[in-house]
Motif scaffolding. Structure first.
Motif, PDB file in Angstrom:
ATOM      1  N   MET A   1     -21.259  28.084  13.790  1.00 46.28           N
ATOM      2  CA  MET A   1     -22.680  27.997  13.516  1.00 46.28           C
ATOM      3  C   MET A   1     -23.359  27.376  14.742  1.00 46.28           C
ATOM      4  SD  MET A   1     -24.577  25.904  10.486  1.00 46.28           S
ATOM      5  CE  MET A   1     -24.142  27.097   9.250  1.00 46.28           C
ATOM      6  N   PHE A   2     -24.420  28.023  15.225  1.00 44.56           N
ATOM      7  CA  PHE A   2     -25.137  27.545  16.406  1.00 44.56           C
ATOM      8  C   PHE A   2     -26.281  26.619  16.009  1.00 44.56           C
ATOM      9  CE2 PHE A   2     -23.069  31.371  17.895  1.00 44.56           C
ATOM     10  CZ  PHE A   2     -22.618  30.996  19.148  1.00 44.56           C
ATOM     11  N   CYS A   3     -26.489  25.585  16.827  1.00 47.93           N
ATOM     12  CA  CYS A   3     -27.563  24.628  16.597  1.00 47.93           C
ATOM     13  C   CYS A   3     -28.901  25.274  16.956  1.00 47.93           C
ATOM     14  CB  CYS A   3     -27.336  23.381  17.454  1.00 47.93           C
ATOM     15  SG  CYS A   3     -28.695  22.194  17.385  1.00 47.93           S
ATOM     16  N   ASN A  10     -21.169  24.953  16.806  1.00 41.86           N
ATOM     17  CA  ASN A  10     -20.504  23.966  15.961  1.00 41.86           C
ATOM     18  C   ASN A  10     -19.497  24.640  15.055  1.00 41.86           C
ATOM     19  OD1 ASN A  10     -22.071  21.267  16.283  1.00 41.86           O
ATOM     20  ND2 ASN A  10     -23.647  22.843  16.237  1.00 41.86           N
ATOM     21  N   SER A  11     -18.604  23.863  14.493  1.00 43.79           N
ATOM     22  CA  SER A  11     -17.626  24.370  13.539  1.00 43.79           C
ATOM     23  C   SER A  11     -18.327  24.770  12.256  1.00 43.79           C
ATOM     24  CB  SER A  11     -16.584  23.283  13.212  1.00 43.79           C
ATOM     25  OG  SER A  11     -15.954  22.838  14.384  1.00 43.79           O
ATOM     26  N   TYR A  16     -24.491  18.714  10.635  1.00 46.24           N
ATOM     27  CA  TYR A  16     -25.239  18.227  11.785  1.00 46.24           C
ATOM     28  C   TYR A  16     -24.554  18.680  13.072  1.00 46.24           C
ATOM     29  CZ  TYR A  16     -27.576  15.378   8.321  1.00 46.24           C
ATOM     30  OH  TYR A  16     -28.295  14.974   7.231  1.00 46.24           O
ATOM     31  N   CYS A  17     -25.352  18.896  14.120  1.00 45.67           N
ATOM     32  CA  CYS A  17     -24.841  19.344  15.407  1.00 45.67           C
ATOM     33  C   CYS A  17     -24.018  18.228  16.054  1.00 45.67           C
ATOM     34  CB  CYS A  17     -25.998  19.734  16.323  1.00 45.67           C
ATOM     35  SG  CYS A  17     -25.490  20.212  17.983  1.00 45.67           S
ATOM     36  N   LEU A  24     -28.209  21.128  10.738  1.00 45.61           N
ATOM     37  CA  LEU A  24     -27.962  22.564  10.798  1.00 45.61           C
ATOM     38  C   LEU A  24     -28.388  23.204   9.493  1.00 45.61           C
ATOM     39  CD1 LEU A  24     -24.442  22.467  12.480  1.00 45.61           C
ATOM     40  CD2 LEU A  24     -26.648  22.870  13.565  1.00 45.61           C
ATOM     41  N   LEU A  25     -29.026  24.324   9.581  1.00 46.62           N
ATOM     42  CA  LEU A  25     -29.535  25.021   8.409  1.00 46.62           C
ATOM     43  C   LEU A  25     -28.469  25.932   7.836  1.00 46.62           C
ATOM     44  CD1 LEU A  25     -33.006  26.035   9.840  1.00 46.62           C
ATOM     45  CD2 LEU A  25     -32.475  24.065   8.411  1.00 46.62           C
ATOM     46  N   THR A  26     -28.405  25.972   6.522  1.00 50.05           N
ATOM     47  CA  THR A  26     -27.520  26.944   5.888  1.00 50.05           C
ATOM     48  C   THR A  26     -28.193  28.308   5.991  1.00 50.05           C
ATOM     49  OG1 THR A  26     -28.549  26.692   3.731  1.00 50.05           O
ATOM     50  CG2 THR A  26     -26.706  25.210   4.252  1.00 50.05           C
TER      51      THR A  26
END
Length: 150
Positions: A1-3, A10-11, A16-17, A24-26
């Motif tokens: 998942m990108f910030c 991110n994993s 959070y980043c 981080l948004l779902t």
């Protein structure tokens, strides 16, 4: 998942980043498109037969989302073009700044092209000058008008 803030990858499953700490948004929260329903407020343009006119009028039939706008020809000369001071302002690159003019002469309404690049069309024919008759279709750029008389 990108910030969304810094772009760090991110994993999956973190909130959070790891680089900047931004939440981080779902997928559900990150949805940026919303739908809008017009519901009962949606109106259609009036048909020509429903218009009550006191003067000869140009009615925009299509183009630029302005269908249904009416322009009564009350002045001796009505300018049409992309110039902001035009009586009928048409904001489109296919319309010249001083595209055309409608002049009232002895009870007739004469449409004259003012040397526009893309031309003025009446009933699908390019014209430099035309005496308008009830029901004539006029096209200037992407805008299509109908000339109607009371």
């Amino acid at each position: 998942m990108f910030c969304p803030n810094c772009g760090f990858k991110n994993s999956e499953g973190v909130n959070y980043c790891a680089r900047c700490g931004t939440r981080l948004l779902t997928e559900e929260e990150g949805q940026t498109t919303a739908s809008f329903s017009l519901g009962d407020e949606e109106h259609e343009a009036q048909s020509l037969s429903e218009l009550v006119l006191e003067r000869p009028t140009l009615v925009i039939r299509s183009g630029g989302g302005r269908a249904g706008e009416t322009y009564a020809l009350v002045k001796p000369s009505t300018t049409i073009g992309r110039h902001p001071d035009s009586d009928i302002f048409l904001d489109d690159v296919t319309v010249s700044r001083n595209h055309a003019v409608v002049t009232a002469t002895d009870g007739d309404y004469v449409l004259t092209d003012e040397g526009s690049l893309n031309g003025t069309y009446v009933n699908r024919r390019r014209t430099d000058r035309h005496v308008l008759l009830d029901g004539d279709d006029v096209q200037i750029g992407k805008y299509k008008f109908t000339f109607i008389t009371p």
